[in-house]
Design a protein around this motif. Structure first.
Motif, PDB file in Angstrom:
ATOM      1  N   HIS A  43     -40.758  60.671 -65.705  1.00 34.99           N
ATOM      2  CA  HIS A  43     -41.814  61.009 -66.661  1.00 34.99           C
ATOM      3  C   HIS A  43     -43.172  60.548 -66.132  1.00 34.99           C
ATOM      4  CE1 HIS A  43     -43.125  60.919 -71.193  1.00 34.99           C
ATOM      5  NE2 HIS A  43     -43.855  61.749 -70.466  1.00 34.99           N
ATOM      6  N   LEU A  47     -46.641  62.563 -64.796  1.00 40.24           N
ATOM      7  CA  LEU A  47     -47.941  62.321 -65.421  1.00 40.24           C
ATOM      8  C   LEU A  47     -48.979  61.889 -64.389  1.00 40.24           C
ATOM      9  CD1 LEU A  47     -46.923  60.467 -68.725  1.00 40.24           C
ATOM     10  CD2 LEU A  47     -47.675  62.841 -68.455  1.00 40.24           C
ATOM     11  N   PHE A  76     -41.781  58.838 -78.409  1.00 37.44           N
ATOM     12  CA  PHE A  76     -42.791  59.861 -78.160  1.00 37.44           C
ATOM     13  C   PHE A  76     -42.758  60.879 -79.295  1.00 37.44           C
ATOM     14  CE2 PHE A  76     -41.731  58.062 -74.063  1.00 37.44           C
ATOM     15  CZ  PHE A  76     -42.978  57.877 -73.486  1.00 37.44           C
ATOM     16  N   ARG A  86     -48.832  68.538 -80.523  1.00 42.29           N
ATOM     17  CA  ARG A  86     -48.298  68.170 -79.206  1.00 42.29           C
ATOM     18  C   ARG A  86     -46.892  67.617 -79.348  1.00 42.29           C
ATOM     19  NH1 ARG A  86     -51.211  64.001 -75.967  1.00 42.29           N
ATOM     20  NH2 ARG A  86     -49.452  64.470 -74.616  1.00 42.29           N
ATOM     21  N   PRO A  88     -44.800  65.535 -76.781  1.00 42.61           N
ATOM     22  CA  PRO A  88     -44.725  64.918 -75.450  1.00 42.61           C
ATOM     23  C   PRO A  88     -43.338  65.020 -74.812  1.00 42.61           C
ATOM     24  CG  PRO A  88     -45.878  63.490 -76.991  1.00 42.61           C
ATOM     25  CD  PRO A  88     -45.262  64.577 -77.806  1.00 42.61           C
ATOM     26  N   LYS A 136     -47.993  71.203 -74.740  1.00 45.87           N
ATOM     27  CA  LYS A 136     -48.173  70.116 -73.770  1.00 45.87           C
ATOM     28  C   LYS A 136     -46.938  69.215 -73.652  1.00 45.87           C
ATOM     29  CE  LYS A 136     -53.191  70.048 -74.328  1.00 45.87           C
ATOM     30  NZ  LYS A 136     -53.404  70.847 -73.109  1.00 45.87           N
ATOM     31  N   GLU A 138     -44.350  67.206 -71.880  1.00 45.43           N
ATOM     32  CA  GLU A 138     -44.397  66.469 -70.612  1.00 45.43           C
ATOM     33  C   GLU A 138     -43.023  66.288 -69.991  1.00 45.43           C
ATOM     34  OE1 GLU A 138     -47.967  63.636 -72.457  1.00 45.43           O
ATOM     35  OE2 GLU A 138     -46.012  62.775 -71.923  1.00 45.43           O
TER      36      GLU A 138
END
Length: 329
Positions: A43, A47, A76, A86, A88, A136, A138
């Motif tokens: 992760h 990022l 998250f 969002r 994550p 978005k 991730e």
């Protein structure tokens, strides 16, 4: 027969509150912590702008795979703001007997995309990719990935679902955690690019009592539960032959151990007892793990012979499909 009354429900509320408090906790045993750290690694690397790497987490049912994913996503939460939303970290469970259409639809549903059922396979795939970008996301975590391999030996290898997954991973450019049963590793034989971009395979294996160190690790886990189900005052549940009885009852799987001991705690509280007794474990095993586990087939019965319950039709017997799947990996 006594009818169900409001008082009966009220009388048990404290019992279930106590159970809920324990079930919400996660025991961070070493293999769990290692899996957690490896998810953090891929992760954070993404990022930081590195090329996405993927991770595979494998283990038998009850070993803690889903708990690792659930615990990670809990940190998250979805971010809701006035003009955008969002996600994550997105967790999706692959249902049994999936199709490309159903997998794409499940991913869309997990993101809260409206009318996820509409459109062709290509249109759904495009919506998955665009929605992951728009929201978005991730990190994508797919649980029960072994279902993508199909339900018979001929399905192992390249099929529509595994080819679709390969295409998806090529296009979304975010790290992905693939979790499932051990034979899920066969996915790697279908996807060279996945193998190349994999940050490794992490195995969550059952606890063992084969040697002193392994037995000590298992005893430590039992001690933690012992303290929790007795309000912080453990009674020594791992002592004597109880360590081995608990091992044979659960096959060393933390999910089964949790069900067994929390079930015994429920029986203890309902009977107003201060400590879990052997008969409570015997009854919890039958109620929560295996209804046919009575008499000599119950590890807490006086006639039980110390052995694993893995013969035909027993609790931990190898299924015909598991054998086929293992031979295909």
């Amino acid at each position: 027969m006594t009818p169900l009354t409001t008082n009966m429900i009220a009388d048990t509320s404290d019992v279930y509150d106590a159970i809920k408090a324990i079930e919400k906790q996660r025991l961070l045993f070493p293999a769990f912590e290692e899996a957690y750290r490896r998810i953090i690694r891929i992760h954070k690397m993404a990022l930081a702008g590195n090329r996405p790497r993927h991770l595979m987490i494998l283990g038998p049912s009850g070993a803690g795979k889903s708990s690792v994913l659930e615990e990670y996503v809990r940190y998250f939460p979805v971010i809701e703001e006035s003009e955008f939303r969002r996600i994550p970290v997105l967790l999706v469970e692959i249902k049994s007997s999936p199709t490309v259409r159903s997998v794409a639809e499940d991913i869309l549903k997990a993101m809260g995309v409206p009318m996820a059922y509409r459109g062709s396979v290509n249109e759904k795939t495009d919506r998955v990719i665009s929605s992951l970008q728009k929201l978005k996301v991730e990190l994508l975590m797919l649980d029960e990935v072994q279902h993508l391999l199909g339900a018979n030996k001929r399905s192992f290898g390249s099929n529509n679902e595994t080819e679709w997954l390969k295409t998806l991973l090529n296009q979304i450019e975010i790290p992905v955690v693939l979790a499932g049963l051990p034979y899920g590793q066969a996915l790697l034989s279908t996807n060279e690019q996945l193998r190349r971009r994999l940050d490794g395979v992490h195995h969550l294996t059952p606890f063992s009592v084969e040697d002193e160190d392994s037995a000590a690790n298992f005893a430590g886990v039992i001690s933690w539960f012992d303290s929790e189900i007795h309000g912080g005052t453990p009674i020594g549940l791992h002592e004597g032959d109880m360590l081995y009885r608990l091992f044979y009852a659960t096959n060393g799987l933390i999910g089964y151990l949790s069900k067994l001991l929390i079930g015994a705690m429920e029986i203890r509280l309902e009977h107003g007892k201060k400590a879990v007794e052997n008969w409570m474990l015997e009854e919890s095993f039958r109620q929560n793990l295996w209804a046919e586990g009575v008499g000599a087939l119950n590890p807490f019965h006086k006639k039980f012979v110390r052995r694993q319950l893995n013969k035909v039709n027993e609790l931990f017997a190898t299924t015909a499909f598991s054998a086929i799947a293992a031979s295909a990996t």
